[in-house]
Design an enzyme around this catalytic site. Sequence first.
Site, PDB file in Angstrom:
ATOM      1  N   SER A 228      -7.521   4.943 -40.727  1.00  9.35           N
ATOM      2  CA  SER A 228      -6.676   4.653 -41.882  1.00  9.35           C
ATOM      3  C   SER A 228      -5.296   4.140 -41.445  1.00  9.35           C
ATOM      4  CB  SER A 228      -6.583   5.897 -42.763  1.00  9.35           C
ATOM      5  OG  SER A 228      -6.036   5.601 -44.016  1.00  9.35           O
ATOM      6  N   ASP A 475     -15.157   1.851 -49.207  1.00  8.07           N
ATOM      7  CA  ASP A 475     -13.942   2.605 -48.894  1.00  8.07           C
ATOM      8  C   ASP A 475     -12.924   2.415 -50.020  1.00  8.07           C
ATOM      9  OD1 ASP A 475     -11.439   3.525 -47.805  1.00  8.07           O
ATOM     10  OD2 ASP A 475     -12.277   3.276 -45.802  1.00  8.07           O
ATOM     11  N   HIS A 503     -13.988   7.173 -47.332  1.00  9.02           N
ATOM     12  CA  HIS A 503     -12.880   6.652 -46.538  1.00  9.02           C
ATOM     13  C   HIS A 503     -13.136   6.849 -45.058  1.00  9.02           C
ATOM     14  CE1 HIS A 503      -8.967   5.326 -45.488  1.00  9.02           C
ATOM     15  NE2 HIS A 503      -8.426   6.519 -45.303  1.00  9.02           N
TER      16      HIS A 503
END
Length: 533
Positions: A228, A475, A503
């Site tokens: 991320s 995602d 995610h």
Amino acid sequence: MFTPGSRCLRAAVTAAAGVLLTASLGACAPDDSRADSSVPAVLSPFYGQELRWEPCGTEECAELEVPMDYTDPDDGRTFVLPLIRVPATDPDRRIGSLVFNPGGPGESGVGLLQDGGVTAFSDRLRKRFDIVGFDPRGVGGSDPAVDCGPEDGAREAEGGDDLPPQPLHPVTARQRQTALAEAESVLAACEKHSGAILRHVGTADAARDMDVLRAALGDDRLSYLGWSYGTSLGTAYGELFPRRVRAMVLDGAIDPSLDWSQRARSQAKGFREAVDDYAEHCAEVAGEACPADSPAGIRELLDKLYTKTAEEPLPVDDSEWGLDAVTLHSAVTASMYTPEEQWEPLSVALADADGGDGTRLAAIASGEDGTEEETGEADAAETDSGAGDEAQDDGPPDNSDVALTAVNCADIPHPGDPEQYWKALDRAHRADGDFGSDSVVAALGCKGWPQTGAGPHKVRAEGLPPVLVVGTTGDPSTPYHEAQALARQLPGGMLLTYEGFGHTAYGRGGACVDDAVDDYLIGLRPVEPGASC
């Protein structure tokens, strides 16, 4: 741990800058055998520091000192960053250190390993690498860390209990003025408590810290895994130090070419589509656990609950506030990160809310799973936005929420004119509903913050070896198209597609993803074009 360290290191930096010292530095001189001719002399004491690892639970911990201001590293101000590592289980075949960042910005790498997060890494990786986490500057146990005062300071500054709940989509002049005033109050509180460091917590400086860490670990080149926001940190490192990268995995990628409004829209679209995925899955797979018998029925239920909670909060056990539309939205958003864990509790909570009880949804919004019937106790479900500002065990207070704001605002230039946000807000709401509104109101929080990032740009990293980008088609937080874009921008960028929901993918996308990532990190095995799992 880092020992008498600070004063010794600052003295060495001052000497490197050419300032006359009367005290001897012999006792704390850096190890010349690790000197790097490409490192400016003024930084060599930082690069040459030796880490003092000590047991901390089942792991080992140390501290790393880095300059607060890389443009003036000899001014005496520093960050001390906590480090943690799990040594390689097969030391005879050890490759080196694998440095990671779990996301955020604002998430603690130290906290992840202390909470048992080493299981996110495969046994293969743990055999060949020391797994090394750290708290970036301003985050978690960093000294100093971003501190913006009481969690509810913004609403206290504007009247606190007398204020009505704010809508997800502020429409009237009064609503917009209130949203703007709250954002300005947060900034004022952060400047009051942390004004001296807000200009120094951006990702570019954190990437420079990571190169100091690489040297202190004794690695000639960096092996790195970022999830991320960790992909932004990895990208920044690759641009600054392309020839010091051995291997880099960027999972759940962020496209650095997007400006503030494009990024807000990208994420809003990702969450809206994730809710559509949930609705399809719930109606087709969940059976009796689903609160409606069709995807359209799920959407209608959500629309009804958003409207109802905007008018009057639903009752919540042991709470005088109830479930308003903002809290409902937080619960739905949080549930999109790990569907395998969170979609079923969301279905149960939505059914309860349809019956007039918002307790389970409020629990999900606060970081619990909402499934405990009697005690209400549940494990914290952490996401990129953090799980509150409470102290965890004996560690430092969790400042992930305020650190997220501080880093994002430092990195991404935002306009100073409120009208630009209102125009973007209306466009985003038309395109993506409440997810669009929420993303722009969140961006409003960066108005007026000190901004030190380079701004939107295509990646420039000549000499960078092939980097593996992992993108998940469903995602919500870092949509797949951003992974595609980043892989195209990186020289020799490779894209591994995980066809699934949630995610990020490594550690939760199955053996296909894990094996491909492990093969690359361990043996530098490339991923073929078009590879998918």
